[in-house]
Design an enzyme around this catalytic site. Structure first.
Site, PDB file in Angstrom:
ATOM      1  N   ARG A  63       0.834  -1.204   0.000  1.00 10.55           N
ATOM      2  CA  ARG A  63       0.000   0.000   0.000  1.00 10.55           C
ATOM      3  C   ARG A  63       0.868   1.254   0.000  1.00 10.55           C
ATOM      4  O   ARG A  63       0.436   2.322  -0.446  1.00 10.55           O
ATOM      5  CB  ARG A  63      -0.942  -0.005   1.218  1.00 10.55           C
ATOM      6  CG  ARG A  63      -1.858   1.215   1.284  1.00 10.55           C
ATOM      7  CD  ARG A  63      -3.124   0.922   2.076  1.00 10.55           C
ATOM      8  NE  ARG A  63      -2.830   0.421   3.417  1.00 10.55           N
ATOM      9  CZ  ARG A  63      -2.727   1.191   4.498  1.00 10.55           C
ATOM     10  NH1 ARG A  63      -2.859   2.495   4.405  1.00 10.55           N
ATOM     11  NH2 ARG A  63      -2.477   0.645   5.670  1.00 10.55           N
ATOM     12  N   TYR A 116     -15.077  15.601 -17.252  1.00  7.46           N
ATOM     13  CA  TYR A 116     -15.547  14.232 -17.096  1.00  7.46           C
ATOM     14  C   TYR A 116     -16.612  14.176 -16.014  1.00  7.46           C
ATOM     15  O   TYR A 116     -16.432  14.703 -14.908  1.00  7.46           O
ATOM     16  CB  TYR A 116     -14.351  13.349 -16.749  1.00  7.46           C
ATOM     17  CG  TYR A 116     -14.646  11.915 -16.440  1.00  7.46           C
ATOM     18  CD1 TYR A 116     -15.346  11.108 -17.327  1.00  7.46           C
ATOM     19  CD2 TYR A 116     -14.187  11.352 -15.253  1.00  7.46           C
ATOM     20  CE1 TYR A 116     -15.604   9.779 -17.034  1.00  7.46           C
ATOM     21  CE2 TYR A 116     -14.428  10.012 -14.955  1.00  7.46           C
ATOM     22  CZ  TYR A 116     -15.145   9.232 -15.853  1.00  7.46           C
ATOM     23  OH  TYR A 116     -15.392   7.922 -15.555  1.00  7.46           O
ATOM     24  N   ASP A 188      -6.849  17.200 -16.199  1.00  7.16           N
ATOM     25  CA  ASP A 188      -6.987  15.850 -16.724  1.00  7.16           C
ATOM     26  C   ASP A 188      -6.454  15.881 -18.159  1.00  7.16           C
ATOM     27  O   ASP A 188      -7.052  16.496 -19.038  1.00  7.16           O
ATOM     28  CB  ASP A 188      -8.456  15.420 -16.698  1.00  7.16           C
ATOM     29  CG  ASP A 188      -8.660  13.983 -17.155  1.00  7.16           C
ATOM     30  OD1 ASP A 188      -7.769  13.434 -17.840  1.00  7.16           O
ATOM     31  OD2 ASP A 188      -9.726  13.416 -16.860  1.00  7.16           O
ATOM     32  N   LYS A 213      -7.125   4.445 -20.286  1.00  5.33           N
ATOM     33  CA  LYS A 213      -7.278   4.876 -21.682  1.00  5.33           C
ATOM     34  C   LYS A 213      -6.011   4.525 -22.457  1.00  5.33           C
ATOM     35  O   LYS A 213      -5.680   3.370 -22.616  1.00  5.33           O
ATOM     36  CB  LYS A 213      -7.582   6.378 -21.708  1.00  5.33           C
ATOM     37  CG  LYS A 213      -8.733   6.821 -20.809  1.00  5.33           C
ATOM     38  CD  LYS A 213     -10.049   6.190 -21.195  1.00  5.33           C
ATOM     39  CE  LYS A 213     -11.251   6.837 -20.499  1.00  5.33           C
ATOM     40  NZ  LYS A 213     -11.312   6.590 -19.056  1.00  5.33           N
TER      41      LYS A 213
END
Length: 395
Positions: A63, A116, A188, A213
């Site tokens: 983590r 988005y 973004d 993407k």
């Protein structure tokens, strides 16, 4: 701690192939191994004490840090020209972490109104429960950002080109406004990737990506990334990453690293094919308008030429009808463009934005049923053009 050998080139294709990698760290393995482990052990108490003294640099628990993840973060940082990178389990995990690192209760955010959808919902809805307010702006004119500034404004959230309508923001002008007011900027950059747009060089503080993407490129992985100055990323690692736990797994990071090695080659083909598709659609009698920053018909084409190095494979267009039944006939007639959300993979996709709005917002706020978004994949472009033509005639 051993560091990867320095890549003796700053050319993007070479960075994509080799940055962050060093086969001789792992017995000469040409493909980096996957460290599929949750925890790491120590030969002595002294070694454990040293590791816990700086567990962002040493491997203690996945983590916090993992060698597979670390190698991909180094590759991404080198390609972006950033000091540091943090990978996340999804694009939204990266976006929300970047935003949360910039705001506190009582702050104000200015966000482009075509961002988005989930990112916009996080800013305008979820954050409101903590007293963070937001203003949406069209964003095309830098003066709108200036006018939206309040004494408690702490963040400008950008997305250029933005979702569906491909609107651009003048990044150099908007970030200059932000700096004058002491406001952080997050963008973004998933549409362009660092190959086609360099936000950090234009003054942006943090760059976020949906790695699902173009980074992955094969529609088989969820991932996100935040890139920027080392100190900012260290704070995100200590707080948003560690405490919220949106970390990426080693295998998913390995898939992103594999995808990055072919990113420049894939992006070149996406660009070439999408430009041909945009030109075809712009001249078709059943198409009213094309939204593609790489086409001269785009109202911000000159700005695109200044701040972008090309346009990717995502574009939208408006049919010459607002009738959903006709638009549905067009989509259902397509053979190579499959109906689905997301984009950036090897395959061509089509989506009607109205579908995503039908069950979430009142009908008066739906996008036009005739608005079509497509992602131009890696198929032969002649097949894609023929497919679009026959489907348009099928309406």
């Amino acid at each position: 701690m051993h560091r990867p050998a320095r890549v003796p080139s700053q050319r993007m294709d070479t960075l994509a192939a080799h940055a962050g990698d060093d086969p001789f760290r792992f017995m000469g393995a040409a493909a980096p191994p996957i460290f599929e482990t949750s925890t790491f052990v120590f030969p002595s108490v002294a070694d454990a004490v040293a590791a816990f003294a700086d567990d962002q640099e040493h491997y203690v628990y996945t983590r916090r840090r993992n060698p597979t993840v670390r190698a991909v973060e180094e590759k991404l940082a080198a390609m972006e020209g950033a000091e540091a990178c943090r990978l996340f389990a999804s694009g939204m995990a990266a976006i929300s972490a970047a935003i949360l690192s910039c705001v506190r209760a009582g702050d104000h955010v200015v966000c482009v109104d075509t961002a988005y959808g989930p990112a916009k919902a996080f800013i305008t809805g979820y954050l409101s429960r903590f007293g963070v307010s937001a203003t949406l702006v069209d964003g095309c004119d830098p003066a709108e950002w200036e006018a939206a500034v309040r004494p408690n404004t702490r963040l400008f959230y950008l997305e250029s080109p933005s979702s569906n309508l491909m609107k651009l923001q003048d990044l150099a002008a908007v970030t200059a406004i932000a700096r004058r007011h002491g406001i952080a900027t997050v963008i973004d950059n998933s549409y362009c990737t660092m190959l086609l747009q360099r936000p950090l060089e234009l003054g942006v503080d943090l760059v976020v990506y949906s790695g699902s993407k173009y980074f992955g490129g094969h529609s088989d992985v969820l991932a996100g990334a935040v890139l920027g100055p080392a100190e900012r990323l260290r704070r995100i690692g200590e707080e948003e990453c560690m405490l919220l736990g949106g970390i990426i797994g080693p295998f998913e990071a390995w898939l992103i690293g594999r995808g990055l090695r072919t990113l420049p080659v894939r992006m070149r083909q996406h660009q070439v094919s999408a430009a041909k598709v945009a030109e075809f659609l712009a001249g078709h009698d059943r198409v009213a308008r094309v939204h593609y920053p790489g086409h001269p018909s785009h109202p911000q084409y000159d700005l695109a030429l200044r701040q972008m190095r090309g346009a990717s494979g995502l574009l939208s267009f408006e049919l010459d009808t607002r009738d959903l039944n006709q638009a549905s006939r067009f989509v259902d007639a397509l053979r190579f463009f499959h109906l689905g959300v997301s984009w950036g993979g090897y395959e061509s996709l089509v989506f009607l934005p109205v579908i995503g709005a039908m069950h979430k917002v009142p009908e008066a706020k739906w996008p036009s049923p005739g608005l079509v978004r497509i992602h131009v994949g890696l198929e032969d472009v002649a097949d894609l053009l023929a497919d679009l033509d026959q489907a348009l005639r099928a309406m």
